[in-house]
Design an enzyme around this catalytic site. Sequence first.
Site, PDB file in Angstrom:
ATOM      1  N   HIS A  67       0.844  -1.189   0.000  1.00 36.56           N
ATOM      2  CA  HIS A  67       0.000   0.000   0.000  1.00 36.56           C
ATOM      3  C   HIS A  67       0.882   1.244   0.000  1.00 36.56           C
ATOM      4  CE1 HIS A  67      -3.855  -2.082   1.721  1.00 36.56           C
ATOM      5  NE2 HIS A  67      -3.394  -2.653   0.624  1.00 36.56           N
TER       6      HIS A  67
ATOM      7  N   GLU B 121       0.873   3.871   1.872  1.00 35.69           N
ATOM      8  CA  GLU B 121       1.347   4.248   3.205  1.00 35.69           C
ATOM      9  C   GLU B 121       2.573   3.427   3.599  1.00 35.69           C
ATOM     10  OE1 GLU B 121      -3.263   4.001   3.626  1.00 35.69           O
ATOM     11  OE2 GLU B 121      -1.709   3.209   2.313  1.00 35.69           O
TER      12      GLU B 121
ATOM     13  N   CYS C   6      -6.028   1.265   5.674  1.00 41.10           N
ATOM     14  CA  CYS C   6      -6.545  -0.009   6.176  1.00 41.10           C
ATOM     15  C   CYS C   6      -5.951  -0.249   7.564  1.00 41.10           C
ATOM     16  CB  CYS C   6      -6.178  -1.146   5.226  1.00 41.10           C
ATOM     17  SG  CYS C   6      -4.408  -1.570   5.239  1.00 41.10           S
TER      18      CYS C   6
ATOM     19  N   CYS D 153      -2.048  -0.729   7.568  1.00 41.19           N
ATOM     20  CA  CYS D 153      -1.324   0.540   7.394  1.00 41.19           C
ATOM     21  C   CYS D 153      -1.476   1.416   8.628  1.00 41.19           C
ATOM     22  CB  CYS D 153      -1.783   1.262   6.137  1.00 41.19           C
ATOM     23  SG  CYS D 153      -1.195   0.440   4.633  1.00 41.19           S
TER      24      CYS D 153
END
Length: 143
Positions: A71, A73, A99, A102
């Site tokens: 992801h 992040e 999410c 993260c």
Amino acid sequence: MDAAHKQTELDKRYIRMAMIWAGNSYCERRKVGALIVKDKMIISDGYNGTPSGFENVCEDENNITKPYVLHAEANAITKIARSNNSSNGATMYVTAAPCIECAKLIIQAGIKRVVYSEKYRIEDGINLLKRAGIEVLYLPVES
């Protein structure tokens, strides 16, 4: 211009920059960008994609995201680890709501503020950030 208004204008600029950065993603289903800002300097950036050295294809033949796609992040936070910067006390700007995985990384990285522009149906990441005392701001971007 008061300080709050100035911060809102800065937040809007950085979130737009994160949206531009999302354009670097090779993912077809969803492109996400993230910036980490500290003392008005961008100290890291990231977008969703495969790990370094892997083919730049995020989805399998059934258009399902491959399990090893990182992801935005996570990419931004791991870049910090390879630099001389510290994300302690920083703000993360991300185009999609983080999410839960993260959110855990954001907490551990010492990031104190998260600004995001797109809600997600599952809010457990946002709820975890708030529980950790991180300031969370939803800032939709006007087109």
